[in-house]
Design a protein around this motif. Structure first.
Motif, PDB file in Angstrom:
ATOM      1  N   LEU A   1       0.828  -1.201   0.000  1.00 34.56           N
ATOM      2  CA  LEU A   1       0.000   0.000   0.000  1.00 34.56           C
ATOM      3  C   LEU A   1       0.867   1.257   0.000  1.00 34.56           C
ATOM      4  O   LEU A   1       1.800   1.388   0.788  1.00 34.56           O
ATOM      5  CB  LEU A   1      -0.910   0.016   1.236  1.00 34.56           C
ATOM      6  N   THR A   2       0.559   2.180  -0.911  1.00 36.31           N
ATOM      7  CA  THR A   2       1.209   3.481  -0.950  1.00 36.31           C
ATOM      8  C   THR A   2       0.134   4.549  -1.048  1.00 36.31           C
ATOM      9  O   THR A   2      -1.031   4.263  -1.357  1.00 36.31           O
ATOM     10  CB  THR A   2       2.143   3.617  -2.166  1.00 36.31           C
ATOM     11  N   LYS A   3       0.517   5.783  -0.802  1.00 38.61           N
ATOM     12  CA  LYS A   3      -0.427   6.895  -0.910  1.00 38.61           C
ATOM     13  C   LYS A   3      -0.920   7.033  -2.343  1.00 38.61           C
ATOM     14  O   LYS A   3      -2.113   7.273  -2.585  1.00 38.61           O
ATOM     15  CB  LYS A   3       0.226   8.199  -0.436  1.00 38.61           C
ATOM     16  N   ALA A   4      -0.028   6.866  -3.298  1.00 35.42           N
ATOM     17  CA  ALA A   4      -0.413   6.985  -4.708  1.00 35.42           C
ATOM     18  C   ALA A   4      -1.414   5.899  -5.091  1.00 35.42           C
ATOM     19  O   ALA A   4      -2.384   6.154  -5.825  1.00 35.42           O
ATOM     20  CB  ALA A   4       0.830   6.892  -5.596  1.00 35.42           C
ATOM     21  N   LEU A   5      -1.191   4.690  -4.600  1.00 37.76           N
ATOM     22  CA  LEU A   5      -2.085   3.576  -4.898  1.00 37.76           C
ATOM     23  C   LEU A   5      -3.467   3.829  -4.302  1.00 37.76           C
ATOM     24  O   LEU A   5      -4.498   3.614  -4.967  1.00 37.76           O
ATOM     25  CB  LEU A   5      -1.489   2.283  -4.337  1.00 37.76           C
ATOM     26  N   PHE A   6      -3.504   4.312  -3.065  1.00 40.60           N
ATOM     27  CA  PHE A   6      -4.773   4.574  -2.406  1.00 40.60           C
ATOM     28  C   PHE A   6      -5.503   5.741  -3.071  1.00 40.60           C
ATOM     29  O   PHE A   6      -6.714   5.681  -3.307  1.00 40.60           O
ATOM     30  CB  PHE A   6      -4.539   4.870  -0.918  1.00 40.60           C
ATOM     31  N   ASN A   7      -4.767   6.788  -3.412  1.00 39.05           N
ATOM     32  CA  ASN A   7      -5.390   7.935  -4.087  1.00 39.05           C
ATOM     33  C   ASN A   7      -5.977   7.533  -5.435  1.00 39.05           C
ATOM     34  O   ASN A   7      -7.053   8.020  -5.818  1.00 39.05           O
ATOM     35  CB  ASN A   7      -4.369   9.055  -4.279  1.00 39.05           C
ATOM     36  N   ALA A   8      -5.295   6.658  -6.159  1.00 35.92           N
ATOM     37  CA  ALA A   8      -5.799   6.211  -7.457  1.00 35.92           C
ATOM     38  C   ALA A   8      -7.124   5.474  -7.290  1.00 35.92           C
ATOM     39  O   ALA A   8      -8.049   5.644  -8.103  1.00 35.92           O
ATOM     40  CB  ALA A   8      -4.771   5.313  -8.136  1.00 35.92           C
ATOM     41  N   ALA A   9      -7.237   4.662  -6.234  1.00 36.33           N
ATOM     42  CA  ALA A   9      -8.493   3.944  -5.980  1.00 36.33           C
ATOM     43  C   ALA A   9      -9.616   4.915  -5.638  1.00 36.33           C
ATOM     44  O   ALA A   9     -10.759   4.746  -6.092  1.00 36.33           O
ATOM     45  CB  ALA A   9      -8.291   2.944  -4.847  1.00 36.33           C
ATOM     46  N   LEU A  10      -9.309   5.968  -4.855  1.00 31.94           N
ATOM     47  CA  LEU A  10     -10.315   6.973  -4.516  1.00 31.94           C
ATOM     48  C   LEU A  10     -10.781   7.729  -5.757  1.00 31.94           C
ATOM     49  O   LEU A  10     -11.976   7.980  -5.934  1.00 31.94           O
ATOM     50  CB  LEU A  10      -9.758   7.957  -3.486  1.00 31.94           C
ATOM     51  N   VAL A  11      -9.838   8.101  -6.610  1.00 27.16           N
ATOM     52  CA  VAL A  11     -10.170   8.846  -7.833  1.00 27.16           C
ATOM     53  C   VAL A  11     -11.072   8.000  -8.737  1.00 27.16           C
ATOM     54  O   VAL A  11     -12.075   8.489  -9.283  1.00 27.16           O
ATOM     55  CB  VAL A  11      -8.893   9.266  -8.577  1.00 27.16           C
ATOM     56  N   ASP A  12     -10.731   6.710  -8.894  1.00 24.35           N
ATOM     57  CA  ASP A  12     -11.547   5.828  -9.733  1.00 24.35           C
ATOM     58  C   ASP A  12     -12.958   5.692  -9.158  1.00 24.35           C
ATOM     59  O   ASP A  12     -13.942   5.729  -9.908  1.00 24.35           O
ATOM     60  CB  ASP A  12     -10.899   4.447  -9.839  1.00 24.35           C
ATOM     61  N   ALA A  13     -13.055   5.534  -7.836  1.00 27.51           N
ATOM     62  CA  ALA A  13     -14.365   5.389  -7.209  1.00 27.51           C
ATOM     63  C   ALA A  13     -15.194   6.660  -7.378  1.00 27.51           C
ATOM     64  O   ALA A  13     -16.404   6.602  -7.649  1.00 27.51           O
ATOM     65  CB  ALA A  13     -14.201   5.053  -5.727  1.00 27.51           C
ATOM     66  N   TRP A  14     -14.561   7.809  -7.228  1.00 29.72           N
ATOM     67  CA  TRP A  14     -15.257   9.089  -7.434  1.00 29.72           C
ATOM     68  C   TRP A  14     -15.787   9.184  -8.866  1.00 29.72           C
ATOM     69  O   TRP A  14     -16.918   9.607  -9.100  1.00 29.72           O
ATOM     70  CB  TRP A  14     -14.313  10.244  -7.136  1.00 29.72           C
ATOM     71  N   GLY A  15     -14.993   8.756  -9.801  1.00 31.08           N
ATOM     72  CA  GLY A  15     -15.415   8.781 -11.190  1.00 31.08           C
ATOM     73  C   GLY A  15     -16.575   7.848 -11.482  1.00 31.08           C
ATOM     74  O   GLY A  15     -17.352   8.079 -12.416  1.00 31.08           O
ATOM     75  N   ASN A  16     -16.717   6.798 -10.669  1.00 33.85           N
ATOM     76  CA  ASN A  16     -17.803   5.837 -10.857  1.00 33.85           C
ATOM     77  C   ASN A  16     -19.034   6.166 -10.010  1.00 33.85           C
ATOM     78  O   ASN A  16     -19.973   5.360  -9.951  1.00 33.85           O
ATOM     79  CB  ASN A  16     -17.327   4.425 -10.530  1.00 33.85           C
ATOM     80  N   GLY A  17     -19.022   7.337  -9.346  1.00 31.08           N
ATOM     81  CA  GLY A  17     -20.226   7.770  -8.632  1.00 31.08           C
ATOM     82  C   GLY A  17     -20.142   7.786  -7.123  1.00 31.08           C
ATOM     83  O   GLY A  17     -21.067   8.242  -6.458  1.00 31.08           O
ATOM     84  N   ALA A  18     -19.046   7.260  -6.523  1.00 28.04           N
ATOM     85  CA  ALA A  18     -18.925   7.271  -5.063  1.00 28.04           C
ATOM     86  C   ALA A  18     -18.980   8.706  -4.542  1.00 28.04           C
ATOM     87  O   ALA A  18     -18.398   9.608  -5.140  1.00 28.04           O
ATOM     88  CB  ALA A  18     -17.623   6.605  -4.642  1.00 28.04           C
ATOM     89  N   ARG A  19     -19.677   8.899  -3.417  1.00 28.80           N
ATOM     90  CA  ARG A  19     -19.883  10.253  -2.903  1.00 28.80           C
ATOM     91  C   ARG A  19     -19.164  10.509  -1.582  1.00 28.80           C
ATOM     92  O   ARG A  19     -19.049  11.643  -1.143  1.00 28.80           O
ATOM     93  CB  ARG A  19     -21.383  10.506  -2.733  1.00 28.80           C
ATOM     94  N   PHE A  20     -18.698   9.455  -0.904  1.00 31.88           N
ATOM     95  CA  PHE A  20     -17.912   9.586   0.323  1.00 31.88           C
ATOM     96  C   PHE A  20     -18.631  10.475   1.342  1.00 31.88           C
ATOM     97  O   PHE A  20     -18.060  11.440   1.853  1.00 31.88           O
ATOM     98  CB  PHE A  20     -16.518  10.128   0.013  1.00 31.88           C
ATOM     99  N   ILE A  21     -19.879  10.134   1.640  1.00 29.78           N
ATOM    100  CA  ILE A  21     -20.668  10.904   2.603  1.00 29.78           C
ATOM    101  C   ILE A  21     -20.224  10.604   4.033  1.00 29.78           C
ATOM    102  O   ILE A  21     -19.998  11.509   4.833  1.00 29.78           O
ATOM    103  CB  ILE A  21     -22.171  10.591   2.428  1.00 29.78           C
ATOM    104  N   LYS A  22     -20.090   9.316   4.352  1.00 28.30           N
ATOM    105  CA  LYS A  22     -19.637   8.907   5.687  1.00 28.30           C
ATOM    106  C   LYS A  22     -18.678   7.730   5.518  1.00 28.30           C
ATOM    107  O   LYS A  22     -18.943   6.627   5.955  1.00 28.30           O
ATOM    108  CB  LYS A  22     -20.841   8.512   6.559  1.00 28.30           C
ATOM    109  N   PRO A  23     -17.517   7.984   4.898  1.00 25.98           N
ATOM    110  CA  PRO A  23     -16.613   6.875   4.577  1.00 25.98           C
ATOM    111  C   PRO A  23     -15.757   6.449   5.767  1.00 25.98           C
ATOM    112  O   PRO A  23     -15.279   7.282   6.538  1.00 25.98           O
ATOM    113  CB  PRO A  23     -15.739   7.466   3.472  1.00 25.98           C
ATOM    114  N   VAL A  24     -15.579   5.148   5.894  1.00 24.21           N
ATOM    115  CA  VAL A  24     -14.681   4.578   6.905  1.00 24.21           C
ATOM    116  C   VAL A  24     -13.825   3.520   6.221  1.00 24.21           C
ATOM    117  O   VAL A  24     -14.330   2.711   5.440  1.00 24.21           O
ATOM    118  CB  VAL A  24     -15.466   3.948   8.078  1.00 24.21           C
ATOM    119  N   ILE A  25     -12.527   3.552   6.502  1.00 26.24           N
ATOM    120  CA  ILE A  25     -11.589   2.587   5.940  1.00 26.24           C
ATOM    121  C   ILE A  25     -11.483   1.406   6.902  1.00 26.24           C
ATOM    122  O   ILE A  25     -11.158   1.585   8.085  1.00 26.24           O
ATOM    123  CB  ILE A  25     -10.203   3.213   5.744  1.00 26.24           C
TER     124      ILE A  25
END
Length: 311
Positions: A176-200
């Motif tokens: 796990l790296t910051k770049a890897l995690f950020n890429a997953a967040l960006v992809d999810a945002w592009g697919n409609g994720a709204r991150f209203i109450k997100p927990v990892i």
């Protein structure tokens, strides 16, 4: 540890009582727990009815076209996503002999010390409920979906990791790296994720990686170390929780704003209940029963990263 043929063979000890197993169920607890479950009137239930808008575009309409009348209307269709509850059931049996011999101790006995378990029936029910709560937590995370067909079907609920198919990436053993995690967040945002109450939710190793990635410890001669419990991202703050029943190589970002336990209401009973069964012989027997499932809302609200390094 082997299970005795009869509870009277289960020996008593003095001393404070501890569980050698992890009892916490973070995901289940954070979505309201069993007592916070919504009621369904059927085994299957709806997790969402969805529709999709067309691609964004700038209209180019002339006055002549506008005067001729409006364009052909759009037709927005809807779909439906569903899940199911499943049966959770365990039995509890206490013999009269065991109930009567709680003061008979084995092992090291010291004057004044007593058996930490005062009532064997209460202890067995408590331990069974703990075991079942862990099974519910695991099923809500990793469960595979099987719909009810008939009385021979072992119908099972779909877990959130299994459901999150729009936003999942296979990391192939990468650390796990910051770049890897950020890429997953960006992809999810592009697919409609709204991150209203997100927990990892993650395993112990990846929890330490989050602390390494996002942590900054001021220099101090007497204090050191990091325990990052929340991070600030470009998509908002996200808490971080170690989830013992999640596959250790998986990271789940669950939007808890749309997650709820669901149970089928048995008249006069709570979501998970204990009841006595017919007495047979010199023993008391009961069962703990409930039909529970997970409403995870729109599956594209969540994301998973699988196959991450664990050491």
């Amino acid at each position: 540890m082997t299970t005795p043929a009869y509870l009277s063979d289960l020996v008593n000890y003095s001393g404070e009582l501890f569980s050698a197993s992890r009892e916490n169920t973070p995901f289940l607890s954070m979505i309201g727990g069993i007592n916070g479950a919504k009621v369904s009137k059927a085994l299957g239930f709806v997790t969402g009815s969805e529709y999709t808008l067309g691609a964004v575009a700038q209209p180019g309409i002339t006055e002549a076209v506008a005067a001729a009348g409006p364009p052909e209307s759009n037709k927005y269709t809807r779909g439906q996503d569903t899940n199911t509850v499943q049966i959770f059931q365990e039995s509890v049996e206490i013999s009269y002999v065991k109930s009567a011999t709680m003061g008979q101790l084995s092992g090291l006995n010291i004057a004044g010390e007593k058996n930490a378990v005062a009532n064997e029936k209460d202890f067995q029910i408590m331990a069974t409920l703990q075991e079942m709560a862990r099974d519910v937590d695991y099923s809500f995370l990793e469960g595979s979906y099987v719909a009810y067909v008939d009385s021979t079907t072992a119908f099972t609920t779909r877990g959130i990791v299994t459901a999150a198919t729009s936003n999942t990436t296979a990391e192939g053993g990468a650390t796990l790296t910051k770049a890897l995690f950020n890429a997953a967040l960006v992809d999810a945002w592009g697919n409609g994720a709204r991150f209203i109450k997100p927990v990892i939710f993650c395993g112990a190793f990846n929890k330490t990686k989050f602390s390494d990635i996002y942590g900054y410890a001021p220099e101090d001669r007497y204090f050191g170390g990091l325990n990052i419990k929340s991070i600030e991202t470009d998509f908002g703050p996200m808490g971080i929780v170690i989830e013992p029943h999640l596959t250790s190589s998986t990271i789940l970002v669950a939007d808890l704003s749309v997650c709820y336990p669901v149970f089928v209401n048995i008249p006069g009973k709570p979501a998970l209940f204990y009841e006595e069964l017919a007495k047979v012989g010199a023993a008391e027997k009961g069962q703990i029963f409930g039909m529970l499932g997970l409403d995870y809302g729109p599956e594209w609200m969540h994301l998973t990263m699988t196959g991450l390094a664990t050491s």
